[in-house]
Design a protein around this motif. Structure first.
Motif, PDB file in Angstrom:
ATOM      1  N   ILE A  10       9.737 -28.867  31.569  1.00 11.53           N
ATOM      2  CA  ILE A  10      10.966 -29.344  32.218  1.00 11.53           C
ATOM      3  C   ILE A  10      11.941 -28.176  32.362  1.00 11.53           C
ATOM      4  O   ILE A  10      12.610 -28.028  33.385  1.00 11.53           O
ATOM      5  N   LEU A  11      11.985 -27.331  31.313  1.00  9.02           N
ATOM      6  CA  LEU A  11      12.905 -26.183  31.353  1.00  9.02           C
ATOM      7  C   LEU A  11      12.613 -25.296  32.562  1.00  9.02           C
ATOM      8  O   LEU A  11      13.523 -24.933  33.317  1.00  9.02           O
ATOM      9  N   ASP A  12      11.344 -24.946  32.752  1.00  8.34           N
ATOM     10  CA  ASP A  12      11.004 -24.084  33.874  1.00  8.34           C
ATOM     11  C   ASP A  12      11.255 -24.791  35.206  1.00  8.34           C
ATOM     12  O   ASP A  12      11.671 -24.160  36.174  1.00  8.34           O
ATOM     13  N   ALA A  13      10.991 -26.093  35.236  1.00  9.25           N
ATOM     14  CA  ALA A  13      11.265 -26.844  36.460  1.00  9.25           C
ATOM     15  C   ALA A  13      12.760 -26.805  36.774  1.00  9.25           C
ATOM     16  O   ALA A  13      13.170 -26.608  37.924  1.00  9.25           O
ATOM     17  N   CYS A  14      13.583 -26.970  35.744  1.00  6.72           N
ATOM     18  CA  CYS A  14      15.038 -26.924  35.943  1.00  6.72           C
ATOM     19  C   CYS A  14      15.457 -25.540  36.422  1.00  6.72           C
ATOM     20  O   CYS A  14      16.252 -25.400  37.351  1.00  6.72           O
ATOM     21  N   ARG A  15      14.920 -24.525  35.748  1.00  7.93           N
ATOM     22  CA  ARG A  15      15.315 -23.163  36.137  1.00  7.93           C
ATOM     23  C   ARG A  15      14.846 -22.848  37.547  1.00  7.93           C
ATOM     24  O   ARG A  15      15.495 -22.096  38.270  1.00  7.93           O
ATOM     25  N   SER A  16      13.713 -23.434  37.946  1.00  9.16           N
ATOM     26  CA  SER A  16      13.209 -23.146  39.296  1.00  9.16           C
ATOM     27  C   SER A  16      14.167 -23.680  40.353  1.00  9.16           C
ATOM     28  O   SER A  16      14.191 -23.200  41.480  1.00  9.16           O
ATOM     29  N   LYS A  17      14.934 -24.688  40.018  1.00  5.27           N
ATOM     30  CA  LYS A  17      15.899 -25.170  40.996  1.00  5.27           C
ATOM     31  C   LYS A  17      17.313 -24.655  40.700  1.00  5.27           C
ATOM     32  O   LYS A  17      18.301 -25.119  41.269  1.00  5.27           O
ATOM     33  N   GLY A  18      17.404 -23.703  39.797  1.00  5.94           N
ATOM     34  CA  GLY A  18      18.695 -23.062  39.559  1.00  5.94           C
ATOM     35  C   GLY A  18      19.573 -23.764  38.542  1.00  5.94           C
ATOM     36  O   GLY A  18      20.732 -23.417  38.372  1.00  5.94           O
ATOM     37  N   THR A  19      19.022 -24.758  37.853  1.00  4.34           N
ATOM     38  CA  THR A  19      19.808 -25.433  36.815  1.00  4.34           C
ATOM     39  C   THR A  19      19.593 -24.706  35.505  1.00  4.34           C
ATOM     40  O   THR A  19      18.460 -24.626  35.016  1.00  4.34           O
ATOM     41  N   ASP A  20      20.655 -24.183  34.939  1.00  2.00           N
ATOM     42  CA  ASP A  20      20.487 -23.435  33.702  1.00  2.00           C
ATOM     43  C   ASP A  20      20.629 -24.370  32.509  1.00  2.00           C
ATOM     44  O   ASP A  20      21.455 -25.282  32.512  1.00  2.00           O
ATOM     45  N   ILE A  21      19.809 -24.127  31.527  1.00  2.00           N
ATOM     46  CA  ILE A  21      19.847 -24.915  30.301  1.00  2.00           C
ATOM     47  C   ILE A  21      19.878 -23.931  29.148  1.00  2.00           C
ATOM     48  O   ILE A  21      19.094 -22.988  29.120  1.00  2.00           O
ATOM     49  N   PRO A  22      20.805 -24.120  28.201  1.00  2.00           N
ATOM     50  CA  PRO A  22      20.850 -23.162  27.088  1.00  2.00           C
ATOM     51  C   PRO A  22      19.600 -23.289  26.210  1.00  2.00           C
ATOM     52  O   PRO A  22      19.046 -24.380  26.074  1.00  2.00           O
ATOM     53  N   THR A  23      19.147 -22.184  25.656  1.00  2.00           N
ATOM     54  CA  THR A  23      18.034 -22.216  24.696  1.00  2.00           C
ATOM     55  C   THR A  23      18.336 -21.241  23.569  1.00  2.00           C
ATOM     56  O   THR A  23      19.042 -20.259  23.772  1.00  2.00           O
ATOM     57  N   LEU A  24      17.798 -21.517  22.406  1.00  5.68           N
ATOM     58  CA  LEU A  24      17.915 -20.594  21.273  1.00  5.68           C
ATOM     59  C   LEU A  24      16.559 -20.306  20.643  1.00  5.68           C
ATOM     60  O   LEU A  24      16.180 -19.174  20.442  1.00  5.68           O
ATOM     61  N   CYS A  25      15.799 -21.357  20.356  1.00  9.52           N
ATOM     62  CA  CYS A  25      14.519 -21.130  19.670  1.00  9.52           C
ATOM     63  C   CYS A  25      13.392 -20.893  20.660  1.00  9.52           C
ATOM     64  O   CYS A  25      12.267 -20.653  20.257  1.00  9.52           O
ATOM     65  N   TYR A  26      13.693 -20.995  21.938  1.00 10.49           N
ATOM     66  CA  TYR A  26      12.649 -20.837  22.942  1.00 10.49           C
ATOM     67  C   TYR A  26      12.462 -19.365  23.314  1.00 10.49           C
ATOM     68  O   TYR A  26      13.424 -18.621  23.467  1.00 10.49           O
TER      69      TYR A  26
END
Lengths: 627, 540, 321
Positions: C33-49
């Motif tokens: 889901i993270l990569d899918a979000c980033r592919s459409k330009g939606t940024d999501i914070p991550t720390l352990c990833y």
């Protein structure tokens, strides 16, 4: 693999303890005697690393023999099982029953959890503190020495003996070790026990309060048939269900269980038939069966009663589950604080093996299945259905992320059937009377009977079996209520992860659908009653402390959330709130919501449940004044 | 490596010496690949192995040939492949027929059941890889050792396919690149033989505007022999420290010291530089200059300048250009890229690797013939074409030939040498940082020999070979067996291990037999400082 | 069999269509889901990833709402499913992220964690509302906490993991007061790359910590100083001694540093080194995560073996004799 060991060497006693479990080391590289062949060849590959699942048993072997796990012992475990020492340490420190610092051989674990609190556990601890000394916190002094014949006591979370509260667990390390779980503990009895007198630790023969009631199904043999005798078990209907299973065939068994509409009793209420069917269909082999007997929810003791009183039933039910779902190997993951259940189950497995009811050709049907008991190490989280796999495999008992689900990838990454003891016990009944007949017991949405653990402030605490549909009030009445002169104030339904309900809600039917409608939960079947003498804030504080202790620490919402929740409750209890009590309540609500929404597993997701219900349903903060 | 079913590390301790390569080995292992490690010592790599084969030093051919015999007798040879893609099998079969398990167990010391299991696992694997390094090549019969392993690959068809093959692991970042660029006596850049191929000679003569004599140069061993006979009188050493890195150090120092003219170009005043007439301070090739290097998997990658070299130190290329200028030729200070483009114009195998592509694609594998060519991840796939492309691969008849120097009553122990994780070769570079792992040089000895000699950890011992003697502290190491001791070359300033080693080398490759010499170990009762060196055993 | 059949066949990946924040998105099967979000330009914070490590999804700062799921799901590890409906900015999501950030900021020193200040602001996190941070405990105290009952909490201070920095070798320091227990170092030291297993998570709950066996100092442990743990640490808890010393001295000037990629000189594997240079001096060494050979990893020689270059002073240059 290239292990790097500390310099410390194991003592002869530590070696013996491990040899008794693992056999003598096969080579010098495993810590045995170095022979000529060892200088020419050695195995350190896949086969060596596949022994890791013996890690927790190995740690227990040393702990129960010596009383603690030294550097030398840890090293030796590492080399014998090809597990890096840091990993062994990480696993060992996960379990509260294991000690990595010197500890005397005789230890008394005194329960101070919610059930025992209602029955004087705090007074008992205070008395022990006065007469014996403070709870043990590791060796003191520069040389870290401990008297080998010394005896110490510790506080413990719920020991699952709430019907005989206050409870304690005695461990005496040695060969053989002594472990006794006993109830109705008084301070003088505890002192005597610490001094070596085991007289007070003998349990009365468990007789359920409904003894003799002909409507009992799951409990009908308990207190009637000799739990040590297979013949007695058979005389009381044992192994007829397995015979029936062989007549039905695996698909037939699953069909009956599905028709019975049995829902899992472990807390999640998942349809058992569907789970069995899903495992049976998995093409990947082997399949594993895990009986979840890590009953650790505060206030819960029904599985203990089943295992102590009717151990062959657990074995028979597991065999049926294995037959239906294609498993050749089953594990009973038993909480570490149940020595009698351990003894009874081991005895039952031994006899079943000897009589062809476990092994390569069960009942001459060509079906192969065997069972191993794995003893928990004092970690509530290991009852979580994926943490249990990590624990058996020799890793820290941290829950896994789902998906994948256990039916796809569970123990050793193979399709795995995980069922709670009580769920399995129902399977015998389903095959005895047929799925259709079983489905007629109880209500449409909750079929069959249910075991409830009545404890706290009730006259006759114990495990009660009723068909689904009985109300909470009826259960409380069965247990004799709070007794004359006392007023029932509230009930904690479902355990520490459950919810508090008010007296005006006692008419709710104790069915899955009934409690859901009332925004409550049956959880593990705990009905813990509190009368006017109980300080509910103190109970809440203990629940918060319990979750803080038992959080595995993996995810942030649970690891830190349980700390912040406990701090806020402490501030409230000690009247040192930050802002008004209402502001603290709002903060608790924010913490709780995040734990519920964002934690990995059920522990974090329910860590606020009881507190929330106390705040919102019981309004416990009314009357608390800010400083 | 990650997608194979059996991995053989043969005379290679990749865990310590190629740690990042070993990551990939372990990825394969975690996916289920079986790992076999062939090494006299139970090294950190060997500890990961499903089977460790602790053979006698220098008995590799006996082991390999016995494995071959087992494979052939069990009907596990890849006959279709042998028939289609190889020649010389019958002679090979006849040769290995003498290598029975009994014989191999006697010669190698490895239990017969383990040899058989290794053979069967290798042959039965769908894909299998053999990797080797100095444990195979630092022997007097280095090339034969390599051929013995190649034979196994041909026998089973484990060559030229994805997940199967034969891999020498290079010890330095540009050993492969040195060869690629023609810094070897018998090839020019791109492994082109100007003595045999007239077209090649004419191409280079035209490009360089000078005639080329069709004669090979000398390898290192020949150079030292040349110094001994007086045929070689001057030497220009760039970035090497032969005074410490060569076997039989006393002889090496003597020969270098006797040269008419010795020029050393280095970033340090090495032991060799101490002997030089002219020292040219150079820059560090991997962080103070621009250029390319080629790794073990033939991947050409860029090195870049991150730092200015200190003081008067200069880029190697600049120094060489200046020497050319003094000799009367002006190369017009070419950049690294200019030089590389000249290589591309002359060596077809790197022609497609422009600097732009190397930057963009993060390195390319040769051969890469043009700008569109993607480079080839593995070689010898031609052997799997039907019919094969080019000539068939030959089996080689190679026989077991133990190390030159035998143990005897006077020198009863075999000394083998190697490297440790945190140090590199003679320690010139790695001596520059404080490694918490480093414990200094020691004589590593088996618990059995230590007990026999009454040695405790740290006790000083005198180690003596027929060539020299030194004192070092004892380190008791269970990875060794009775009769085998181990040292490194990392602390040459303190403990000159190479005074002990023997200067015999493989006539085909010129590599010296660092892996085996006979020594005696004597406890030093009165404490001498570690590293006391005497130049001949007679002097003690 | 022809040679081109001998390379592994890439399973052809189907495309999955899902909805993220109301927009239809098509991504290959198996995408997170993270990569899918980033592919459409939606940024999501991550720390352990971290893309090179197996996702452990423990920090929970990347949670999103998935229709039909009772609880929020970690976007870093959950693969997309057909017709999934994902919401990344709902009140529920924002609340959990805010709380995770508050929980961390109130218990851990995040002063060296990139981006966290901006996240705290954008999620309106108020870590101070749990009370003033408890003072750091004595060295070694957190390492010896027994598992089980803990002493009652403070009513005035918020518990933290504060403790002194562990400096037990010349190469790197461990400042566990900055540790958010993201497991990355354990993964890098363990099965994901290094397989040395010098460290593990020990203890439980809030007392869980990264530890060697019996918390022995690194030189006694299995540590081989590859520094692959430092490379993945997101909070500066693991730090090059050279960087630590510069920071202590106030001379750490990250903005002025250059980063040059080159190849390690120490063996034939060909690891790419990124040399971080300040004032013509290497101050630390990394390797790019997307490098085929290293995946960001190095060994002790590559990570720390550069010092000899700097040990040469102009005055030490070889003389001409």
């Amino acid at each position: 693999m290239d292990l790097h060991l500390l310099d410390a060497k194991p003592t002869a006693e530590e070696r013996e303890a491990l040899d008794a479990l693992l056999g003598k080391p096969l080579s010098g590289w495993e810590g045995g005697v170095r022979g000529a062949r060892d200088t020419r060849t050695a195995a350190g590959g896949h086969a060596s690393r596949e022994r890791r699942h013996l890690l927790l048993p190995a740690l227990h072997a040393v702990q129960s023999r010596v009383g603690w796990i030294s550097e030398g012992a840890l090293n030796h475990i590492a080399e014998r099982l090809t597990v890096p020492p840091a990993d062994v340490y990480g696993v060992a420190t996960f379990y509260a029953l294991l000690s990595l610092s010197p500890r005397p051989r005789r230890v008394l674990h005194v329960c101070d959890d919610i059930g025992c609190r209602c029955r004087g556990a705090e007074q008992l601890c205070a008395e022990l503190e006065r007469t014996v000394g403070p709870p043990y916190h590791g060796p003191t002094g520069s040389r870290h020495e401990i008297p080998s014949d010394g005896a110490v006591w510790l506080r413990s979370p719920c020991l699952g003996l709430c019907d005989q509260a206050p409870a304690a667990l005695l461990s005496i390390a040695g060969a053989p070790p002594v472990e006794r779980l006993f109830g109705s503990v008084s301070a003088p009895a505890a002192s005597r026990t610490l001094g070596g007198d085991l007289g007070a630790t003998t349990l009365a023969r468990p007789v359920p309060p409904q003894h003799g009631d002909p409507t009992l199904r799951l409990l009908r043999r308990i207190g009637v048939a000799d739990p040590k005798s297979l013949d007695d078990f058979r005389a009381h209907g044992g192994y007829t269900s397995l015979r029936r299973a062989f007549e039905l065939g695996p698909e037939g068994v699953i069909r009956e269980v599905t028709e019975a509409k049995l829902l899992g009793r472990g807390g999640a209420a998942f349809p058992t038939g569907r789970k069995w069917d899903a495992v049976a269909r998995q093409p990947v082999r082997p399949h594993y069966l895990v009986c979840n007997a890590d009953e650790s929810e505060p206030g819960t003791f029904k599985d203990r009663v089943l295992m102590e009183g009717d151990p062959f039933a657990v074995i028979e039910a597991m065999t049926i589950g294995a037959y239906a779902t294609g498993c050749e190997k089953g594990f009973i993951y038993l909480r570490g604080e149940y020595p009698l259940a351990h003894e009874r189950l081991e005895n039952a497995i031994r006899i079943a093996r000897a009589r062809g009811l476990l092994g390569d050709n069960i009942m001459g049907q060509g079906f192969r299945f065997d069972i191993e008991i794995r003893k928990g190490g004092g970690a509530y989280i290991c009852g979580e259905e994926t943490a249990i796999f990590n624990s058996i495999e020799g890793f820290r008992g941290e829950p896994r992320n789902k998906p994948p689900y256990p039916v796809q990838s569970g123990l050793f990454a193979k399709p795995t059937l995980v069922n709670n003891v009580e769920t399995l016990a129902n399977v015998l009944e389903i095959l005895r009377i047929g799925g259709e007949a079983y489905a007629r017991i109880g209500t449409a949405g909750s079929t069959g009977t249910r075991l409830f653990c009545l404890c706290g402030c009730v006259m006759r605490p114990g495990v009660y079996e009723v068909p689904f549909g009985a109300t909470l009030r009826q259960l409380l009445d069965l247990a004799g209520g709070v007794g004359p002169g006392h007023t029932l104030r509230s009930v904690l339904l479902g355990g520490a992860a459950g919810v508090f309900v008010r007296p005006d809600e006692f008419d709710m039917p104790l069915t899955f659908e009934g409690v859901r409608a009332a925004q409550a939960t049956l959880g593990s079947g705990v009905i813990m009653a509190f009368d006017e003498s109980i300080d509910l804030l103190d109970i809440l504080r203990r629940i918060a402390a319990f979750f803080r202790d038992e959080s595995c620490g993996q995810c942030v919402p649970c690891r830190v959330g349980t700390v912040r929740q406990e701090e806020a409750l402490h501030r409230i209890c000690s009247k040192q709130t930050r802002g008004s009590p209402a502001e603290e309540a709002a903060l608790l609500d924010e913490i709780g919501l995040a734990m519920k929404d964002a934690s990995i597993c059920g522990l974090g997701q329910t860590a606020y449940s009881a507190v929330e219900s106390a705040l919102k349903r019981l309004r416990v903060l009314e009357g608390v004044v800010a400083q | 490596m990650e997608e194979t079913d059996a991995i053989f590390l043969w005379g290679a301790n990749a865990r310590d010496n190629h740690p990042i390569f070993f990551h990939h080995v372990l990825k394969g292992v975690h996916r289920g690949a079986k790992l076999f490690v062939v090494d006299p010592r139970r090294t950190s790599s060997a500890q990961w192995a499903d089977d460790w084969l602790g053979l006698n030093v220098g008995s590799d051919i006996a082991l390999a040939n016995a494995m071959a015999r087992e494979i052939i007798h069990a009907g596990l040879a890849n006959e279709a492949f042998i028939k289609r893609a190889t020649i010389g099998f019958e002679a090979y079969r006849a040769c290995v027929e003498h290598y029975t398990l009994d014989y191999a167990e006697r010669e190698t010391g490895v239990p017969a059941d383990v040899i058989r299991r290794a053979a069967f696992t290798y042959a039965r694997a769908d894909r299998a890889v053999i990797c080797w390094t100095l444990g195979i090549t630092e022997h007097h019969n280095a090339v034969d050792n390599v051929l013995a392993l190649i034979n196994l690959g041909l026998l089973t068809g484990h060559v030229g396919r994805y997940g199967s093959g034969l891999n020498p692991l290079r010890g330095q970042n540009n050993v492969q690149g040195g060869g690629d660029m023609g810094a070897i006596p018998n090839r020019l850049a791109g492994f082109q033989d100007w003595t045999k191929d007239v077209a090649v000679r004419e191409k280079f003569e035209k490009a360089w505007g000078v005639p080329l004599k069709p004669e090979y140069g000398m390898n290192l061993t020949q150079m030292f022999d040349g110094m001994e006979t007086g045929a070689l009188r001057s030497l220009y050493v760039i970035g090497e420290n032969p005074a410490q890195s060569e076997a039989d150090q006393n002889r090496t120092e003597h020969l270098l010291g006797g040269l008419d003219h010795l020029v050393v170009q280095d970033i340090f005043l090495t032991q060799t530089a101490e002997l030089a007439h002219v020292v040219l301070p150079a820059s560090s090739s991997w962080c103070e200059t621009e250029g390319t290097v080629t790794n073990s998997e033939r991947r050409v990658q860029r090195v870049r300048k991150a730092l200015d070299p200190p003081g008067n130190a200069r880029d190697d290329m600049w120094i060489i250009g200046q020497i050319a200028k003094r000799l009367g030729v002006d190369w017009h200070d070419p950049s690294a890229k200019d030089v590389w483009n000249e290589v591309r114009s002359l060596a077809p195998m790197v022609a497609g690797m422009s600097y732009e592509r190397l930057e963009k694609e993060g390195g390319l594998h040769w051969p890469c013939y043009d700008e569109q060519h993607p480079g080839e991840e593995f070689l010898h796939s031609r052997l799997w074409k039907d019919p094969i492309e080019g000539s068939p691969a030959p089996f080689s008849v190679v026989e077991h030939d133990p190390p030159v120097e035998r143990t005897d009553r006077e020198y009863p122990l075999v000394l083998t040498t190697g490297r440790r994780l945190d140090s590199f070769n003679t320690g010139v570079q790695t001596g520059g940082y404080t490694s918490p792992l480093r414990k200094g040089e020691s004589l590593d000895i088996s618990p059995e020999d230590a007990t026999r000699l009454g040695l405790m950890e740290g006790d000083p011992v005198r180690v003596t070979s027929r060539r020299g003697s030194l004192v070092a502290p004892t380190h008791i190491d269970p990875s060794l067996r009775a009769g085998l001791v181990f040292m490194t070359l990392h602390f040459q300033d303190k403990v000159k291990t190479n005074v002990l080693t023997i200067d015999v080398s493989d006539p085909k490759s010129g590599t010296a037999e660092f892996k085996a010499c006979a020594v005696r170990v004597d406890p030093v009762r009165a404490h001498h400082g570690a590293g006391v060196v005497t130049h001949s055993p007679d002097a003690t | 069999m022809s040679a081109d059949q001998l390379v592994p066949l890439q399973a052809s990946r189907r495309t999955v269509e899902l909805t993220i924040d109301g927009d239809p998105v098509r991504v290959p099967e198996g995408t997170t889901i993270l990569d899918a979000c980033r592919s459409k330009g939606t940024d999501i914070p991550t720390l352990c990833y971290l893309k090179t490590l197996h996702p452990v999804n423990v920090c929970r700062v990347c949670v999103v709402e998935v229709e039909g799921s009772r609880v929020l799901v970690p976007s870093c590890s959950r693969a997309v499913e057909p017709a999934m409906v994902v919401t990344t900015g709902s009140d529920r999501v924002r609340h959990s992220r805010k709380m995770v950030l508050e929980f961390l900021a109130s218990s851990v020193d995040l002063s060296a964690t990139p981006d966290v200040e901006a996240w705290l602001t954008s999620y309106a996190a108020r870590p101070e509302r749990y009370g003033p941070a408890a003072p750091p405990v004595a060295a070694g105290e957190r390492d010896s906490l027994p598992t089980g009952h803990h002493p009652p909490p403070s009513t005035t201070h918020a518990a933290t993991v504060g403790q002194p920095v562990k400096v037990d070798n010349e190469l790197y320091v461990r400042d566990y007061g900055k540790c958010i227990l993201c497991y990355k170092c354990v993964e890098a030291c363990g099965t994901d790359f290094q397989n040395t297993f010098a460290i593990a998570v020990a203890g439980r709950g809030f007392d869980a910590r990264i530890s060697t066996e019996f918390a022995v100092e690194l030189p006694k442990s299995a540590c081989v100083y590859c520094g692959n743990c430092i490379a993945v640490c997101p909070t500066g808890a693991l730090m090059f001694k050279s960087e630590f010393d510069h920071r202590q001295a106030g001379t750490w000037k990250e903005a002025e540093q250059t980063v040059t990629a080159t190849i390690c000189p120490y063996c034939g594997v060909g690891c790419t080194l990124e040399l971080h240079v300040q004032d013509n001096e290497i101050v630390k060494v990394s390797s790019p995560l997307d490098h085929e050979v290293t995946s960001g990893n190095l060994c002790i020689k590559g990570r720390f073996g550069w010092r000899y270059v700097q040990n040469r002073k102009a005055a030490d240059n070889p003389r001409t004799s």
